[in-house]
Each structure stands twice: as C-alpha cells, then as structure tokens.
Design a protein around this motif. Structure first.
Motif, PDB file in Angstrom:
ATOM      1  N   SER A 102     -24.283  23.314  10.002  1.00  0.00           N
ATOM      2  CA  SER A 102     -23.162  24.030   9.406  1.00  0.00           C
ATOM      3  C   SER A 102     -21.899  23.703  10.206  1.00  0.00           C
ATOM      4  CB  SER A 102     -23.399  25.540   9.384  1.00  0.00           C
ATOM      5  OG  SER A 102     -23.485  26.047  10.695  1.00  0.00           O
ATOM      6  N   ILE A 103     -20.775  23.776   9.532  1.00  0.00           N
ATOM      7  CA  ILE A 103     -19.492  23.522  10.175  1.00  0.00           C
ATOM      8  C   ILE A 103     -18.673  24.801  10.149  1.00  0.00           C
ATOM      9  CG2 ILE A 103     -17.391  22.154  10.142  1.00  0.00           C
ATOM     10  CD1 ILE A 103     -18.903  19.957   8.692  1.00  0.00           C
ATOM     11  N   ASN A 104     -18.171  25.186  11.272  1.00  0.00           N
ATOM     12  CA  ASN A 104     -17.314  26.364  11.331  1.00  0.00           C
ATOM     13  C   ASN A 104     -15.937  25.986  10.781  1.00  0.00           C
ATOM     14  OD1 ASN A 104     -19.447  27.864  12.485  1.00  0.00           O
ATOM     15  ND2 ASN A 104     -18.941  27.029  14.490  1.00  0.00           N
ATOM     16  N   ALA A 105     -14.997  25.761  11.634  1.00  0.00           N
ATOM     17  CA  ALA A 105     -13.663  25.385  11.168  1.00  0.00           C
ATOM     18  C   ALA A 105     -13.547  23.876  10.991  1.00  0.00           C
ATOM     19  CB  ALA A 105     -12.606  25.854  12.161  1.00  0.00           C
ATOM     20  N   MET A 106     -12.698  23.480  10.087  1.00  0.00           N
ATOM     21  CA  MET A 106     -12.294  22.081   9.936  1.00  0.00           C
ATOM     22  C   MET A 106     -10.774  22.066   9.931  1.00  0.00           C
ATOM     23  SD  MET A 106     -14.951  20.507   7.155  1.00  0.00           S
ATOM     24  CE  MET A 106     -14.738  18.808   7.733  1.00  0.00           C
ATOM     25  N   GLY A 107     -10.224  20.971  10.385  1.00  0.00           N
ATOM     26  CA  GLY A 107      -8.776  20.962  10.450  1.00  0.00           C
ATOM     27  C   GLY A 107      -8.188  19.574  10.509  1.00  0.00           C
ATOM     28  N   TRP A 108      -6.886  19.557  10.412  1.00  0.00           N
ATOM     29  CA  TRP A 108      -6.115  18.328  10.540  1.00  0.00           C
ATOM     30  C   TRP A 108      -5.124  18.496  11.686  1.00  0.00           C
ATOM     31  CZ3 TRP A 108      -7.038  13.878   7.996  1.00  0.00           C
ATOM     32  CH2 TRP A 108      -7.868  13.943   6.876  1.00  0.00           C
ATOM     33  N   TYR A 109      -5.069  17.485  12.513  1.00  0.00           N
ATOM     34  CA  TYR A 109      -4.130  17.434  13.625  1.00  0.00           C
ATOM     35  C   TYR A 109      -3.322  16.154  13.471  1.00  0.00           C
ATOM     36  CZ  TYR A 109      -6.860  21.149  15.829  1.00  0.00           C
ATOM     37  OH  TYR A 109      -7.493  22.337  16.110  1.00  0.00           O
ATOM     38  N   ARG A 110      -2.209  16.088  14.149  1.00  0.00           N
ATOM     39  CA  ARG A 110      -1.413  14.867  14.111  1.00  0.00           C
ATOM     40  C   ARG A 110      -0.813  14.586  15.486  1.00  0.00           C
ATOM     41  NH1 ARG A 110       3.620  16.863  10.217  1.00  0.00           N
ATOM     42  NH2 ARG A 110       4.663  18.228  11.753  1.00  0.00           N
ATOM     43  N   GLN A 111      -0.549  13.312  15.687  1.00  0.00           N
ATOM     44  CA  GLN A 111       0.062  12.890  16.938  1.00  0.00           C
ATOM     45  C   GLN A 111       1.050  11.788  16.653  1.00  0.00           C
ATOM     46  OE1 GLN A 111      -2.690  11.662  20.013  1.00  0.00           O
ATOM     47  NE2 GLN A 111      -1.188  12.091  21.607  1.00  0.00           N
ATOM     48  N   ALA A 112       2.294  12.043  17.019  1.00  0.00           N
ATOM     49  CA  ALA A 112       3.355  11.046  16.885  1.00  0.00           C
ATOM     50  C   ALA A 112       3.512  10.315  18.213  1.00  0.00           C
ATOM     51  CB  ALA A 112       4.663  11.726  16.485  1.00  0.00           C
ATOM     52  N   PRO A 113       4.042   9.111  18.198  1.00  0.00           N
ATOM     53  CA  PRO A 113       4.223   8.363  19.453  1.00  0.00           C
ATOM     54  C   PRO A 113       5.022   9.160  20.476  1.00  0.00           C
ATOM     55  CG  PRO A 113       4.596   6.943  17.578  1.00  0.00           C
ATOM     56  CD  PRO A 113       4.466   8.332  17.030  1.00  0.00           C
ATOM     57  N   ASP A 162     -15.506  21.700  13.789  1.00  0.00           N
ATOM     58  CA  ASP A 162     -16.127  22.523  14.826  1.00  0.00           C
ATOM     59  C   ASP A 162     -17.571  22.820  14.432  1.00  0.00           C
ATOM     60  OD1 ASP A 162     -15.623  26.009  15.840  1.00  0.00           O
ATOM     61  OD2 ASP A 162     -16.950  24.452  16.622  1.00  0.00           O
ATOM     62  N   LEU A 163     -18.498  22.246  15.179  1.00  0.00           N
ATOM     63  CA  LEU A 163     -19.913  22.512  14.955  1.00  0.00           C
ATOM     64  C   LEU A 163     -20.438  23.186  16.207  1.00  0.00           C
ATOM     65  CD1 LEU A 163     -19.224  19.765  13.260  1.00  0.00           C
ATOM     66  CD2 LEU A 163     -21.705  19.664  13.037  1.00  0.00           C
ATOM     67  N   ASP A 164     -20.731  24.472  16.110  1.00  0.00           N
ATOM     68  CA  ASP A 164     -21.264  25.233  17.249  1.00  0.00           C
ATOM     69  C   ASP A 164     -20.388  25.067  18.481  1.00  0.00           C
ATOM     70  OD1 ASP A 164     -24.671  24.496  16.287  1.00  0.00           O
ATOM     71  OD2 ASP A 164     -23.390  26.194  15.777  1.00  0.00           O
ATOM     72  N   SER A 165     -19.083  25.174  18.268  1.00  0.00           N
ATOM     73  CA  SER A 165     -18.078  25.108  19.333  1.00  0.00           C
ATOM     74  C   SER A 165     -17.937  23.723  19.935  1.00  0.00           C
ATOM     75  CB  SER A 165     -18.382  26.131  20.434  1.00  0.00           C
ATOM     76  OG  SER A 165     -18.342  27.437  19.908  1.00  0.00           O
ATOM     77  N   ASN A 166     -18.566  22.732  19.351  1.00  0.00           N
ATOM     78  CA  ASN A 166     -18.331  21.335  19.729  1.00  0.00           C
ATOM     79  C   ASN A 166     -17.425  20.715  18.673  1.00  0.00           C
ATOM     80  OD1 ASN A 166     -20.049  21.239  22.054  1.00  0.00           O
ATOM     81  ND2 ASN A 166     -21.785  21.234  20.669  1.00  0.00           N
ATOM     82  N   TRP A 167     -16.311  20.173  19.124  1.00  0.00           N
ATOM     83  CA  TRP A 167     -15.355  19.590  18.185  1.00  0.00           C
ATOM     84  C   TRP A 167     -15.588  18.094  18.080  1.00  0.00           C
ATOM     85  CZ3 TRP A 167     -11.815  21.771  14.940  1.00  0.00           C
ATOM     86  CH2 TRP A 167     -11.613  23.150  15.066  1.00  0.00           C
TER      87      TRP A 167
END
Length: 115
Positions: free
Chosen positions: A30-41, A98-103
């Motif tokens: 099962s997956i807890n949270a899912m998300g999108w992150y971004r990183q600019a130079p 996030d799977l069992d607090s492992n991202w």
C-alpha cells in the motif's frame, strides 16, 4: 523494490498546460502519500503537491489554483495537471511515494515554460 516512472514533461509557452503522470510498480502493499516535487537549477527541491491515500491534498502556495493533483489507488498512479504555467514553474519535476515511511523517488521529468 519499488520503481516510479514519470511522464508528460516538456516545453510549453507561458499560460499553457501540461499533465504529468507517475506510476509506481514493484513490491507494493500500500502507498500512503504520493506527491510531486520540483527542483530548479540552483534551488532546493520543494513540494509542489501531495495527496494521501484518502484523497486529502496540499499544495505549495505558488501553485494553488493552477495545479491539481489526482490519484488512482488501484493503479498506484498519481497525476499532476498544471494550468496557466509560468516561467517560474520551470524545473525538474519528481514523483514521490511514501510506503511505510520510506520515500521512493522517480528519475524526474523536465518542465520548461517559455515567456
């Protein structure tokens, strides 16, 4: 082992739209949270949007009203609809789960918004 694969990045003019997709596969219970992150130079990675398994969402202030995150729990997938894109949205976008607090993280997909 869990893999996340993103798709949907590209080059778009300011005011345009893009939809990012991410699918998780592998040893998933099962997956807890899912998300999108971004990183600019030259900048740190930042949260764009996140959604829990129950559908609760939160967004960075800079994207509220323009971006929408959605999720398909049956497919272990998460999408990010990005509207009214701005040049400052230009960045590498990364899917995370996030799977069992492992991202776990995807490899990223580039979004470039031209003015």
């Amino acid at each position: 082992q869990v893999q996340l694969v993103e798709s949907g990045g590209g080059l778009v003019q300011a005011g345009g739209s893009l939809r990012l997709s991410c699918a998780a596969s592998g040893s998933i219970v099962s997956i807890n949270a899912m998300g999108w992150y971004r990183q600019a130079p030259g900048k740190e990675r930042e949260l764009v949007a996140r959604i829990t398994s129950f559908g609760s969402t939160n967004y960075a202030d800079s994207v509220k009203g323009r971006f929408a995150i959605s999720r398909d729990n049956a497919k272990n997938a998460v999408d990010l609809q990005m509207n009214n894109l701005k040049p400052e949205d230009t960045a590498g976008y990364y899917c995370a789960a996030d799977l069992d607090s492992n991202w776990y993280w995807g490899q990223g997909t580039q979004v470039t918004v031209s003015s």
